[in-house]
Write an enzyme that holds these catalytic residues in place. Structure first.
Site, PDB file in Angstrom:
ATOM      1  N   GLU A  32      54.113 -64.749 -44.614  1.00  0.00           N
ATOM      2  CA  GLU A  32      55.280 -63.893 -44.494  1.00  0.00           C
ATOM      3  C   GLU A  32      54.976 -62.629 -45.303  1.00  0.00           C
ATOM      4  O   GLU A  32      54.591 -62.731 -46.471  1.00  0.00           O
ATOM      5  CB  GLU A  32      56.506 -64.616 -45.073  1.00  0.00           C
ATOM      6  CG  GLU A  32      57.776 -63.879 -44.766  1.00  0.00           C
ATOM      7  CD  GLU A  32      59.017 -64.545 -45.360  1.00  0.00           C
ATOM      8  OE1 GLU A  32      58.922 -65.669 -45.874  1.00  0.00           O
ATOM      9  OE2 GLU A  32      60.069 -63.896 -45.308  1.00  0.00           O
ATOM     10  N   ARG A 256      49.775 -78.419 -51.278  1.00  0.00           N
ATOM     11  CA  ARG A 256      49.681 -77.054 -51.810  1.00  0.00           C
ATOM     12  C   ARG A 256      48.740 -77.055 -52.990  1.00  0.00           C
ATOM     13  O   ARG A 256      48.619 -78.052 -53.696  1.00  0.00           O
ATOM     14  CB  ARG A 256      51.010 -76.643 -52.436  1.00  0.00           C
ATOM     15  CG  ARG A 256      52.085 -76.202 -51.604  1.00  0.00           C
ATOM     16  CD  ARG A 256      53.300 -75.889 -52.471  1.00  0.00           C
ATOM     17  NE  ARG A 256      53.326 -74.487 -52.839  1.00  0.00           N
ATOM     18  CZ  ARG A 256      53.662 -73.519 -51.995  1.00  0.00           C
ATOM     19  NH1 ARG A 256      54.009 -73.789 -50.768  1.00  0.00           N
ATOM     20  NH2 ARG A 256      53.663 -72.264 -52.382  1.00  0.00           N
ATOM     21  N   LYS A 266      55.226 -66.456 -54.587  1.00  0.00           N
ATOM     22  CA  LYS A 266      55.470 -65.020 -54.487  1.00  0.00           C
ATOM     23  C   LYS A 266      56.757 -64.619 -55.187  1.00  0.00           C
ATOM     24  O   LYS A 266      56.845 -63.561 -55.781  1.00  0.00           O
ATOM     25  CB  LYS A 266      55.546 -64.622 -53.009  1.00  0.00           C
ATOM     26  CG  LYS A 266      54.203 -64.326 -52.404  1.00  0.00           C
ATOM     27  CD  LYS A 266      54.348 -63.962 -50.948  1.00  0.00           C
ATOM     28  CE  LYS A 266      54.466 -65.179 -50.092  1.00  0.00           C
ATOM     29  NZ  LYS A 266      54.548 -64.946 -48.673  1.00  0.00           N
TER      30      LYS A 266
HETATM   31  P1  ATP Z   1      55.198 -68.599 -51.697  1.00  0.00           P
HETATM   32  O1  ATP Z   1      55.992 -69.779 -52.145  1.00  0.00           O
HETATM   33  O2  ATP Z   1      54.192 -68.160 -52.665  1.00  0.00           O
HETATM   34  O3  ATP Z   1      56.053 -67.484 -51.186  1.00  0.00           O
HETATM   35  P2  ATP Z   1      54.897 -69.311 -49.031  1.00  0.00           P
HETATM   36  O4  ATP Z   1      54.474 -70.665 -48.580  1.00  0.00           O
HETATM   37  O5  ATP Z   1      56.301 -68.954 -48.896  1.00  0.00           O
HETATM   38  O6  ATP Z   1      54.370 -69.137 -50.485  1.00  0.00           O
HETATM   39  P3  ATP Z   1      53.816 -67.863 -46.860  1.00  0.00           P
HETATM   40  O7  ATP Z   1      53.565 -66.424 -46.748  1.00  0.00           O
HETATM   41  O8  ATP Z   1      54.886 -68.450 -46.035  1.00  0.00           O
HETATM   42  O9  ATP Z   1      54.058 -68.168 -48.386  1.00  0.00           O
HETATM   43  O10 ATP Z   1      52.468 -68.686 -46.714  1.00  0.00           O
HETATM   44  C1  ATP Z   1      51.506 -68.549 -45.699  1.00  0.00           C
HETATM   45  C2  ATP Z   1      50.727 -69.826 -45.645  1.00  0.00           C
HETATM   46  O11 ATP Z   1      50.095 -70.084 -46.899  1.00  0.00           O
HETATM   47  C3  ATP Z   1      51.632 -71.001 -45.345  1.00  0.00           C
HETATM   48  O12 ATP Z   1      51.041 -71.782 -44.333  1.00  0.00           O
HETATM   49  C4  ATP Z   1      51.708 -71.725 -46.648  1.00  0.00           C
HETATM   50  O13 ATP Z   1      51.897 -73.091 -46.458  1.00  0.00           O
HETATM   51  C5  ATP Z   1      50.369 -71.403 -47.301  1.00  0.00           C
HETATM   52  N1  ATP Z   1      50.466 -71.487 -48.751  1.00  0.00           N
HETATM   53  C6  ATP Z   1      51.298 -70.821 -49.574  1.00  0.00           C
HETATM   54  N2  ATP Z   1      51.145 -71.206 -50.847  1.00  0.00           N
HETATM   55  C7  ATP Z   1      50.177 -72.135 -50.849  1.00  0.00           C
HETATM   56  C8  ATP Z   1      49.540 -72.923 -51.867  1.00  0.00           C
HETATM   57  N3  ATP Z   1      49.907 -72.836 -53.149  1.00  0.00           N
HETATM   58  N4  ATP Z   1      48.564 -73.793 -51.498  1.00  0.00           N
HETATM   59  C9  ATP Z   1      48.193 -73.890 -50.209  1.00  0.00           C
HETATM   60  N5  ATP Z   1      48.741 -73.183 -49.206  1.00  0.00           N
HETATM   61  C10 ATP Z   1      49.717 -72.314 -49.511  1.00  0.00           C
HETATM   62 MG    MG Z   2      57.687 -68.237 -47.877  1.00  0.00          MG
END
Ligand code: ATP
Ligand code: MG
Length: 556
Positions: A32, A256, A266
């Protein structure tokens, strides 16, 4: 490098290919665009792009930009740059917002199938009606609207006739389902907001659960790899694809990445940026990919790290010492060595001719013969590290002290003959004599000299700024806070120390930002992009001491 065993995702793909279910696999990385990528995302990138590469398939970069509230073009650009820097190329670049028309049509289709309805419950009432895991929910009083009425209301939602929060489109599934996500989940909500790409075309936006499976299906994603928190939503993911009878992507969840002494979210990283607790998203202390890059950490060490930690089905926290170990392993092989003085004090060799300059062959990288040698100038006046001298040294201190003999690396053995102090008692100069018979650093009579110091020639060096970084947080799990306490309370107040007037050899002046080298005995350092021709700035990428190796050796 340690060999990776076959994980459960690769095994699933093996069998899907073997059974003929798919002839080619397609994956995607779907960030995102609401912030900068961090090292947790690197795990997802390495998994999705890495698997596509290994199996000869494809991987898309897709911006999951269905929420207009937090998304920005700046983030889109930084994410593209980060993925490329990590060493991956997408087969297609997509934006989920490009599918808004199709999503709208599919939503209408569910209405026509009597599988979706417009609901006028307020957000609070919707919650009350949903019930709990242990208590079935109740049907919304709007659940039995006619298909015609639903179609009409949904059009009018789209046309902007209703205020935010007044209505939602919901899937009609089962308010008593033990699977909470199946209790008539919202598909669309009203948001009178401009979108970074579609502008004001839309004032209704799809919910994540409805949108994501459609995005995957539209792109023909065979294996939709995501993190474990989406496991409970999988029944809904499958429900939409099944009812709409469109391409069935398969969602598989993995753990994760959590790293000790680090925050990987983020939301929290954004808070630190917005509150000025760090100097932007690419602050070298940040776990963002742009921060790690700026700090001088090679992309290959991040890929290696992701490969070593592998994929698991259970969440855990990885010791940051393992990541640091991967960085050192890589830099040890690739970083040229230099002698630089972080805290200089002048050393004057009284019996060395004033007009003489000798050049010694300095081994650029003992781990890489092809790096060769570099001539290093040696003169009467040098700089050495202030803490390599003690006026009244204890027995075990093998460096310099009054009357003691030490080796100047590659050069000569020298013996301290005196010091000069200023009015405040600070040492301003150390005097010594050298033994001309010890060229190269060894005494012909075989006398033992234990201490070896690094040095730079005063006439052939210039001052730079050095930024010494330490861990950003003091606590193993910064998010484990007491009630009413912010995670920022465990920020390490000493995570940045700026040191000015460090001395580096003249040849360093030709290097560009991003250049990484080892300051002998001090650590790995990289040139910061804020450097100017007047003032060079070095970031300490990492120190030399490997606590992970030690940990492992202890266990043996
Ligand atoms: P954040 O909580 O940091 O905002 P998010 O999952 O909301 O992370 P996205 O932009 O939606 O962030 O993530 C893109 C991809 O990266 C998703 O498939 C998510 O599952 C993966 N991802 C995010 N954080 C991690 C992590 N700590 N370990 C492995 N994969 C991750
Ligand atoms: Mg997210």
């Amino acid at each position: 490098m340690e060999k990776r065993s076959r994980d459960f995702i690769r095994e699933t793909i093996d069998s899907d290919l073997a059974s003929g279910k798919h002839s080619e696999i397609v994956t995607r990385f779907p960030p995102e665009p609401n912030g900068y990528l961090h090292i947790g995302h690197a795990k997802s990138i390495c998994t999705n792009f890495g698997i596509a590469r290994e199996f000869g398939g494809k991987c898309n970069l897709r911006f999951d930009d269905t929420n207009p509230v937090k998304e920005e073009t700046e983030f889109v650009e930084s994410i593209k740059g980060d993925v490329e820097w990590l060493g991956f190329k997408w087969d297609n670049l997509y934006f989920a917002s490009d599918y808004f028309d199709r999503m709208y049509l599919l939503a209408e289709q569910l209405i026509v199938m009597d599988l979706a309805y417009v609901c006028d419950l307020s957000p609070e009432d919707t919650k009350v009606y949903r019930g709990f895991a242990s208590k079935p929910g109740r049907n919304s009083p709007f659940r039995n609207r006619s298909i015609e009425e639903n179609l009409d209301l949904f059009h009018r939602m789209k046309n902007g006739e209703f205020p935010e929060g007044s209505r939602t489109l919901r899937a009609k599934i089962d308010m008593a389902s033990p699977t909470m996500c199946l209790r008539d989940p919202a598909m669309y909500r009203i948001l009178h907001r401009s979108h970074h790409r579609t502008g004001d075309k839309w004032c209704i936006y799809p919910m994540y659960d409805f949108a994501h499976c459609l995005e995957d299906s539209t792109e023909g994603i065979t294996h939709s790899l995501c993190t474990l928190e989406f496991e409970s939503n999988r029944p809904l993911y499958n429900w939409y694809l099944e009812k709409l009878d469109i391409f069935r992507s398969r969602q598989i969840e993995f753990a994760r990445l959590n790293l000790s002494f680090t925050v990987l979210s983020k939301r929290f990283l954004r808070k630190m940026v917005e509150e000025g607790l760090v100097n932007g998203w690419d602050d070298p202390r940040m776990p963002t990919l742009s921060g790690l890059r700026r700090r001088g950490i090679p992309a290959s060490s991040i890929r290696n790290f992701c490969s070593i930690i592998g994929l698991a089905k259970r969440n855990s926290t990885v010791d940051i010492a393992l990541f640091e170990h991967c960085i050192r392993e890589e830099l040890n092989k690739t970083a040229p060595r230099v002698m630089s003085i972080l805290n200089p004090v002048k050393l004057v060799i009284e019996n060395y001719p004033e007009d003489r300059t000798e050049h010694f062959d300095y081994v650029v990288n003992p781990e890489d013969e092809s790096a060769g040698t570099r001539p290093t100038p040696f003169t009467r006046e040098l700089y050495i590290e202030r803490d390599d001298f003690m006026e009244d040294p204890p027995k075990k201190f093998f460096r310099m002290g009054p009357g003691r003999e030490v080796r100047l690396r590659y050069a000569y053995l020298v013996t301290c003959t005196g010091i000069i102090k200023d009015e405040d008692g600070n040492i301003t100069e150390i005097k010594c004599t050298y033994d001309p018979e010890t060229k190269g650093g060894n005494a012909p009579d075989g006398r033992r000299v234990r201490g070896t110091l690094h040095w730079v020639s005063a006439a052939n060096s210039f001052p730079v700024e050095v930024r010494l970084y330490d861990r950003l947080f003091n606590k193993g799990n910064p998010l484990d806070t007491e009630e009413g306490e912010e995670f920022t309370s465990s920020l390490n107040p000493d995570s940045l120390a700026v040191v000015t007037n460090c001395m580096v050899e003249d040849h360093m002046g030709k290097n560009k930002p991003g250049f990484v080298c080892q300051f002998e005995r001090k650590g790995y350092f990289s040139i910061d992009p804020e450097s100017t021709s007047e003032r060079m700035i070095f970031n300490r990428t990492i120190t030399l001491r490997d606590s992970w190796k030690k940990l492992k050796e202890k266990k043996k």
